[in-house]
Design an enzyme around this catalytic site. Sequence first.
Site, PDB file in Angstrom:
ATOM      1  N   TRP A   1      29.705   8.401  -5.148  1.00  0.00           N
ATOM      2  CA  TRP A   1      29.981   9.679  -5.791  1.00  0.00           C
ATOM      3  C   TRP A   1      30.639  10.673  -4.860  1.00  0.00           C
ATOM      4  O   TRP A   1      31.358  11.561  -5.325  1.00  0.00           O
ATOM      5  CB  TRP A   1      28.726  10.235  -6.445  1.00  0.00           C
ATOM      6  CG  TRP A   1      27.648  10.830  -5.594  1.00  0.00           C
ATOM      7  CD1 TRP A   1      27.095  10.317  -4.465  1.00  0.00           C
ATOM      8  CD2 TRP A   1      26.950  12.056  -5.857  1.00  0.00           C
ATOM      9  NE1 TRP A   1      26.100  11.149  -4.003  1.00  0.00           N
ATOM     10  CE2 TRP A   1      25.981  12.216  -4.843  1.00  0.00           C
ATOM     11  CE3 TRP A   1      27.030  13.027  -6.852  1.00  0.00           C
ATOM     12  CZ2 TRP A   1      25.122  13.308  -4.782  1.00  0.00           C
ATOM     13  CZ3 TRP A   1      26.164  14.120  -6.802  1.00  0.00           C
ATOM     14  CH2 TRP A   1      25.228  14.248  -5.779  1.00  0.00           C
ATOM     15  N   ASP A   2      30.466  10.528  -3.557  1.00  0.00           N
ATOM     16  CA  ASP A   2      31.217  11.372  -2.611  1.00  0.00           C
ATOM     17  C   ASP A   2      32.709  11.300  -2.908  1.00  0.00           C
ATOM     18  O   ASP A   2      33.426  12.292  -2.802  1.00  0.00           O
ATOM     19  CB  ASP A   2      31.005  10.888  -1.177  1.00  0.00           C
ATOM     20  CG  ASP A   2      29.616  11.149  -0.655  1.00  0.00           C
ATOM     21  OD1 ASP A   2      29.470  11.986   0.244  1.00  0.00           O
ATOM     22  OD2 ASP A   2      28.672  10.510  -1.149  1.00  0.00           O
TER      23      ASP A   2
ATOM     24  N   ASN B   1      27.219   2.002  -4.085  1.00  0.00           N
ATOM     25  CA  ASN B   1      26.726   3.101  -3.260  1.00  0.00           C
ATOM     26  C   ASN B   1      27.703   3.287  -2.091  1.00  0.00           C
ATOM     27  O   ASN B   1      28.113   4.406  -1.779  1.00  0.00           O
ATOM     28  CB  ASN B   1      25.331   2.753  -2.776  1.00  0.00           C
ATOM     29  CG  ASN B   1      24.630   3.868  -2.043  1.00  0.00           C
ATOM     30  OD1 ASN B   1      23.421   3.967  -2.093  1.00  0.00           O
ATOM     31  ND2 ASN B   1      25.358   4.720  -1.341  1.00  0.00           N
TER      32      ASN B   1
ATOM     33  N   GLN C   1      26.181   4.230  -7.882  1.00  0.00           N
ATOM     34  CA  GLN C   1      25.932   5.654  -7.643  1.00  0.00           C
ATOM     35  C   GLN C   1      26.353   6.421  -8.885  1.00  0.00           C
ATOM     36  O   GLN C   1      26.871   5.840  -9.836  1.00  0.00           O
ATOM     37  CB  GLN C   1      26.677   6.130  -6.394  1.00  0.00           C
ATOM     38  CG  GLN C   1      25.975   5.786  -5.099  1.00  0.00           C
ATOM     39  CD  GLN C   1      25.956   6.907  -4.092  1.00  0.00           C
ATOM     40  OE1 GLN C   1      26.978   7.438  -3.710  1.00  0.00           O
ATOM     41  NE2 GLN C   1      24.765   7.274  -3.625  1.00  0.00           N
TER      42      GLN C   1
ATOM     43  N   GLY D   1      21.772   9.484  -5.577  1.00  0.00           N
ATOM     44  CA  GLY D   1      22.417  10.329  -4.577  1.00  0.00           C
ATOM     45  C   GLY D   1      21.531  11.444  -4.074  1.00  0.00           C
ATOM     46  O   GLY D   1      21.839  12.053  -3.049  1.00  0.00           O
TER      47      GLY D   1
ATOM     48  N   ASP E   1      18.892  11.940  -2.256  1.00  0.00           N
ATOM     49  CA  ASP E   1      17.944  11.438  -1.272  1.00  0.00           C
ATOM     50  C   ASP E   1      17.865  12.424  -0.081  1.00  0.00           C
ATOM     51  O   ASP E   1      18.853  12.647   0.574  1.00  0.00           O
ATOM     52  CB  ASP E   1      18.372  10.050  -0.782  1.00  0.00           C
ATOM     53  CG  ASP E   1      19.813  10.035  -0.261  1.00  0.00           C
ATOM     54  OD1 ASP E   1      20.685  10.664  -0.891  1.00  0.00           O
ATOM     55  OD2 ASP E   1      20.069   9.400   0.761  1.00  0.00           O
TER      56      ASP E   1
ATOM     57  N   GLU F   1      27.537  18.968   5.386  1.00  0.00           N
ATOM     58  CA  GLU F   1      27.269  18.330   4.097  1.00  0.00           C
ATOM     59  C   GLU F   1      26.430  19.192   3.174  1.00  0.00           C
ATOM     60  O   GLU F   1      26.494  19.049   1.958  1.00  0.00           O
ATOM     61  CB  GLU F   1      26.573  16.981   4.297  1.00  0.00           C
ATOM     62  CG  GLU F   1      25.173  17.062   4.875  1.00  0.00           C
ATOM     63  CD  GLU F   1      24.459  15.721   4.881  1.00  0.00           C
ATOM     64  OE1 GLU F   1      24.942  14.772   4.233  1.00  0.00           O
ATOM     65  OE2 GLU F   1      23.407  15.616   5.527  1.00  0.00           O
TER      66      GLU F   1
END
Length: 564
Positions: free
Chosen positions: A136-137, A173, A184, A329, A331, A509
């Site tokens: 997903w990033d 992922n 993801q 995602g 986490d 991030e």
Amino acid sequence: MTRHAKTSLLRPRLIAIALSCAVATTAFAAGTPDQAKTRAYIDKAWTTLTRSQEDCAALVDTKVVGHPVLYVPAGQAVPEAVTAIGKRCGVDVRPLPKKVEQLGDIDATKLPQQGLLYLPHPYVVPGGFFNEMYGWDSYFIQIGLVSDHRLDLAKDMVDNALYEVENYGGVLNANRTYYLSRSQPPFLTAMMAAVLDDPAAFANADARREWLARAYPLAVRNYEIWTRPEHRAGDTGLSRYYDLGSGPVLEAKDSEYYKGVIRWLRSHPKDDPGYLIKGAEHPNDAEAAQLKDASCDVRASKVCEGAWVDGYRLTADYFHGDRAMRESGFDTNAHFGPFGGSTHHYADASLNSLLYRYERDLHDFALQLGKAGEADQWAKAAEARKSAMDKYLWNAQAGMYLDYDFIAGKPSPYPYVTTYYPLWAGMASPQQAAALRSKLKVFERKGGLSMDNHAAGVQWGEPFGWAPTNWLAVKGLDDYGFHDDARRLAGKFAATVDQGLADDGTIREKYNMVLGNADVKVMAGYSENVVGFGWTNGVWLKLHELLDVKAKKAAPAAKTEKTP
């Protein structure tokens, strides 16, 4: 994303809350923010964060000890260039043991060694120590690339994602063997739309249609991950996150994270949903056989073997939740149970909003390809999902979408900022959108939108905020006509990124929404605030794209105003 960074010691909840709140009064050396410097940083970052598997340094995995291995799809001839890379970089190039049709076809625990999965095109990584292309990033990175007119690299990332679907069973992922059991958050069609909607992405209409005709069936195949029995949220008609593996995740270097979870649960017995079971530190064969089903396989996994504290181990169900959390995602979070250990028990607003948008995208793609019958099927699927979300997730009294624990048969007691995903997906009614807009005060802080209002010391919770969740909320609010709110929130988060860069010269991030900077102190779980950072870079560009458009629209009106 999912990673296994250094973890902090886990402290009692009250201490975590106190420390999280105390951050607001901590002295922090503040620099002077400068948008031009942020823009210059991002310009350079696209280059430093780009990886190619022709680069020897990109083939190293900091999470695995041993000789690096690059795996290629089974049954395919190894490209000469890949063979040459292996020789030049001292990397073993091996085929996977069999062709992958869907996630879970290969049990990564049976591989002789974990390694990188081959991708044919360059890609942008999140930042820091990452060398993989993350699921997903990549969407938030890619929309930044499109905004910055770096269309070749943006398209390369979509093509890599499609390659993963075709050869590894779905958008992973990340492209590592230990991620072959999970995906993801599903942004593939949104990635496709980002390049399809830019006229400069293709040479002509025929090239665009040819690309879409190849990509569409792969997007459908990736969608099917989320309708498999394992990913169904009971009989709700909705989907859940679920990793097809079991036991501790393979990317864990050691048992410390899981031991920390046990210690926290032992210190907070009232908050234990039933994640703990008694077990010996060194079980005999009979007990080991029982633990294989009740907890994890102590004979096969050193991490499992070491995940023991004071006579206690973690249940198999906790490990399924832990893995599902990583697929989500988020986490680590405290929203889906302590440490996200009940993630797989929830039909949540984030995943199902994304799937609604995915179904609507597939409807649009099918129409463009002249597949009217398939388009109708996708429209019906989207409408059925919307109805199920209205039934199980929309809470009129709260005025929000609340994630639904379909095992317990009740909604989550805590709001989560993903309640705004339905706006981004375009599925909320005008009345629902207005109600959501009125609840911004639950999440809005000095620096933007916090994940929740429940400080538990984890990174996906109060007081922390992230680029992806802020962008989806901002874009959703703007799409529904709440332009002032969207502009205000966009300005707040962009200014937070600017402040963080002014303070230490980096983009990170995650950020502290209470302070409006990058002063992040995570008390439980992953403690690092990684430098880079791909999705923050991309979202900053999109936020300024929105802010600049609003400013240009407002400029003519401002010129006509008369001075009193």
